[in-house]
Design a protein around this motif. Structure first.
Motif, PDB file in Angstrom:
ATOM      1  N   THR A  15       0.860  -1.175   0.000  1.00  0.00           N
ATOM      2  CA  THR A  15       0.000   0.000   0.000  1.00  0.00           C
ATOM      3  C   THR A  15       0.899   1.229   0.000  1.00  0.00           C
ATOM      4  O   THR A  15       2.115   1.120   0.151  1.00  0.00           O
ATOM      5  N   ALA A  16       0.284   2.385  -0.152  1.00  0.00           N
ATOM      6  CA  ALA A  16       1.083   3.608  -0.101  1.00  0.00           C
ATOM      7  C   ALA A  16       1.790   3.721   1.242  1.00  0.00           C
ATOM      8  O   ALA A  16       2.951   4.141   1.322  1.00  0.00           O
ATOM      9  N   GLU A  17       1.090   3.311   2.313  1.00  0.00           N
ATOM     10  CA  GLU A  17       1.673   3.398   3.651  1.00  0.00           C
ATOM     11  C   GLU A  17       2.855   2.440   3.821  1.00  0.00           C
ATOM     12  O   GLU A  17       3.910   2.816   4.341  1.00  0.00           O
ATOM     13  N   ILE A  23      10.551   2.723   2.102  1.00  0.00           N
ATOM     14  CA  ILE A  23      11.479   3.598   1.399  1.00  0.00           C
ATOM     15  C   ILE A  23      11.900   4.795   2.236  1.00  0.00           C
ATOM     16  O   ILE A  23      12.958   5.380   2.030  1.00  0.00           O
ATOM     17  N   GLY A  24      11.066   5.149   3.209  1.00  0.00           N
ATOM     18  CA  GLY A  24      11.418   6.262   4.084  1.00  0.00           C
ATOM     19  C   GLY A  24      10.906   7.605   3.603  1.00  0.00           C
ATOM     20  O   GLY A  24      11.615   8.612   3.680  1.00  0.00           O
ATOM     21  N   VAL A  25       9.666   7.618   3.087  1.00  0.00           N
ATOM     22  CA  VAL A  25       9.048   8.873   2.661  1.00  0.00           C
ATOM     23  C   VAL A  25       7.687   8.994   3.328  1.00  0.00           C
ATOM     24  O   VAL A  25       7.177   8.046   3.936  1.00  0.00           O
ATOM     25  N   ASP A  26       7.071  10.151   3.187  1.00  0.00           N
ATOM     26  CA  ASP A  26       5.735  10.371   3.733  1.00  0.00           C
ATOM     27  C   ASP A  26       4.711   9.572   2.925  1.00  0.00           C
ATOM     28  O   ASP A  26       4.815   9.491   1.698  1.00  0.00           O
ATOM     29  N   PRO A  27       3.710   8.950   3.588  1.00  0.00           N
ATOM     30  CA  PRO A  27       2.686   8.186   2.853  1.00  0.00           C
ATOM     31  C   PRO A  27       1.985   8.993   1.774  1.00  0.00           C
ATOM     32  O   PRO A  27       1.616   8.449   0.723  1.00  0.00           O
ATOM     33  N   PRO A  40       8.631   9.185  -8.873  1.00  0.00           N
ATOM     34  CA  PRO A  40       9.504   9.312  -7.696  1.00  0.00           C
ATOM     35  C   PRO A  40      10.843   9.933  -8.067  1.00  0.00           C
ATOM     36  O   PRO A  40      11.299   9.851  -9.212  1.00  0.00           O
ATOM     37  N   GLN A  41      11.488  10.527  -7.082  1.00  0.00           N
ATOM     38  CA  GLN A  41      12.821  11.059  -7.312  1.00  0.00           C
ATOM     39  C   GLN A  41      13.762   9.925  -7.690  1.00  0.00           C
ATOM     40  O   GLN A  41      13.525   8.764  -7.381  1.00  0.00           O
ATOM     41  N   THR A  42      14.847  10.278  -8.342  1.00  0.00           N
ATOM     42  CA  THR A  42      15.778   9.288  -8.869  1.00  0.00           C
ATOM     43  C   THR A  42      16.192   8.269  -7.819  1.00  0.00           C
ATOM     44  O   THR A  42      16.197   7.061  -8.062  1.00  0.00           O
ATOM     45  N   ARG A  43      16.547   8.743  -6.630  1.00  0.00           N
ATOM     46  CA  ARG A  43      17.073   7.838  -5.607  1.00  0.00           C
ATOM     47  C   ARG A  43      16.021   6.865  -5.087  1.00  0.00           C
ATOM     48  O   ARG A  43      16.352   5.876  -4.453  1.00  0.00           O
ATOM     49  N   HIS A  44      14.716   7.158  -5.359  1.00  0.00           N
ATOM     50  CA  HIS A  44      13.652   6.291  -4.867  1.00  0.00           C
ATOM     51  C   HIS A  44      13.136   5.297  -5.901  1.00  0.00           C
ATOM     52  O   HIS A  44      12.526   4.295  -5.544  1.00  0.00           O
ATOM     53  N   ARG A  45      13.378   5.563  -7.196  1.00  0.00           N
ATOM     54  CA  ARG A  45      12.754   4.728  -8.236  1.00  0.00           C
ATOM     55  C   ARG A  45      13.176   3.274  -8.165  1.00  0.00           C
ATOM     56  O   ARG A  45      12.347   2.371  -8.248  1.00  0.00           O
ATOM     57  N   ALA A  46      14.475   3.034  -8.017  1.00  0.00           N
ATOM     58  CA  ALA A  46      14.954   1.650  -7.946  1.00  0.00           C
ATOM     59  C   ALA A  46      14.393   0.951  -6.718  1.00  0.00           C
ATOM     60  O   ALA A  46      14.065  -0.237  -6.764  1.00  0.00           O
ATOM     61  N   GLN A  47      14.250   1.681  -5.595  1.00  0.00           N
ATOM     62  CA  GLN A  47      13.700   1.096  -4.370  1.00  0.00           C
ATOM     63  C   GLN A  47      12.235   0.718  -4.561  1.00  0.00           C
ATOM     64  O   GLN A  47      11.799  -0.340  -4.104  1.00  0.00           O
ATOM     65  N   VAL A  48      11.484   1.595  -5.221  1.00  0.00           N
ATOM     66  CA  VAL A  48      10.074   1.298  -5.484  1.00  0.00           C
ATOM     67  C   VAL A  48       9.958   0.076  -6.389  1.00  0.00           C
ATOM     68  O   VAL A  48       9.174  -0.845  -6.128  1.00  0.00           O
ATOM     69  N   ALA A  49      10.747   0.060  -7.465  1.00  0.00           N
ATOM     70  CA  ALA A  49      10.700  -1.056  -8.407  1.00  0.00           C
ATOM     71  C   ALA A  49      11.034  -2.372  -7.716  1.00  0.00           C
ATOM     72  O   ALA A  49      10.380  -3.396  -7.952  1.00  0.00           O
ATOM     73  N   GLU A  50      12.038  -2.348  -6.856  1.00  0.00           N
ATOM     74  CA  GLU A  50      12.428  -3.568  -6.152  1.00  0.00           C
ATOM     75  C   GLU A  50      11.332  -4.004  -5.179  1.00  0.00           C
ATOM     76  O   GLU A  50      11.042  -5.195  -5.039  1.00  0.00           O
ATOM     77  N   ALA A  51      10.706  -3.032  -4.503  1.00  0.00           N
ATOM     78  CA  ALA A  51       9.672  -3.347  -3.515  1.00  0.00           C
ATOM     79  C   ALA A  51       8.457  -4.017  -4.146  1.00  0.00           C
ATOM     80  O   ALA A  51       7.815  -4.874  -3.523  1.00  0.00           O
ATOM     81  N   VAL A  52       8.144  -3.641  -5.385  1.00  0.00           N
ATOM     82  CA  VAL A  52       6.953  -4.209  -6.041  1.00  0.00           C
ATOM     83  C   VAL A  52       7.313  -5.287  -7.065  1.00  0.00           C
ATOM     84  O   VAL A  52       6.438  -5.811  -7.750  1.00  0.00           O
TER      85      VAL A  52
END
Length: 255
Positions: A15-17, A23-27, A40-52
């Motif tokens: 979920t967004a939460e 990742i360490g960002v606000d929901p 997402p900002q550059t530093r977050h994109r790979a983390q999001v992709a890996e998480a999903v």
């Protein structure tokens, strides 16, 4: 709505939460990522992709196309679809393994690009590394000449960070790193770097070219590069010895 991200989140049970917490960002920030045009900002994109469990290119397919020159796009598609990548570099750390500071230093050489162009290409290079963190990353075999580790790019601190990053990459089970020691002397790989890719559409190769992406698809030419790869591998150190060498070199950059 970014349907690809929404579907990927649902399939991964995110979920967004939960994504925000990982990742360490606000929901609220994470929730906006499914909005059209919100990336997402550059530093977050790979983390999001890996998480999903997806590749960056699957979630935001236009990101790389916007920042890379048109002549490179053919290779980017091959690279993104590859299940096996083999990359040899005699002069520089391969782009998929570069730190942001190292990439920025390389792209800024000679003043051939504006500051904005250097920044755009640097961020694009970082985003390309997302293929190594997806749910089904390619098997990635890398060989570099020892000179790559000892050539000062961006300063000692940048090199120390880059060496540490190489060790971190090598800890991933699908990334295999070898170095050709200086004691090997001259070898066929010194003629130039190249990349071999194998994917669902077949085989292709990429050769270094300052002006354009030199993509090779002719089987006889790929066979020649395959032979070159094996010849270089014959004089390369095993992975364990390579990691020891990298750590030794890293220590020299930290002094």
């Amino acid at each position: 709505m970014n349907h690809a991200l929404k579907v990927a989140m649902a399939e991964a049970g995110q979920t967004a939460e939960s994504l925000a917490g990982r990742i360490g960002v606000d929901p609220k920030t994470a929730a906006r990522w499914v909005t059209p045009g919100r990336i997402p900002q550059t530093r977050h994109r790979a983390q999001v992709a890996e998480a999903v469990g997806r590749d960056i290119g699957d979630l935001w397919p236009d990101v790389l196309r916007r920042r890379e020159p048109a002549w490179l796009r053919e290779w980017l598609e091959i690279e993104r679809e590859a299940r096996l990548l083999r990359w040899f570099e005699p002069a520089l750390v391969p782009g998929l393994l570069q730190t942001e500071a190292y990439a920025r230093a390389v792209l800024g050489w000679g003043g051939l690009m504006t500051t904005d162009e250097v920044e755009q290409r640097t961020q694009s290079r970082m985003e390309r590394q997302g293929i190594l963190a997806g749910s089904k990353p390619p098997q990635f075999f890398v060989m570099v000449d020892e000179a790559v580790l000892r050539r000062c790019v961006g300063g000692p601190a940048v090199m120390a960070e880059q060496c540490d990053r190489l060790v971190q990459f090598a800890e991933r089970p699908h990334i295999h790193l070898q170095a050709v020691p200086a004691s090997a002397g001259g070898h066929v790989g010194l003629a130039g770097g190249f990349i071999l890719a194998k994917g669902p559409s077949g085989e292709a190769a990429h050769l270094d070219d300052r002006l354009r992406a030199h993509v090779v698809t002719q089987q006889d030419e790929i066979d020649t590069l395959e032979e070159t790869w094996e010849a270089v591998r014959a004089v390369a150190l095993p992975t364990e010895q390579t990691l020891r060498l990298i750590k030794e070199v890293a220590a020299t950059w930290q002094t």
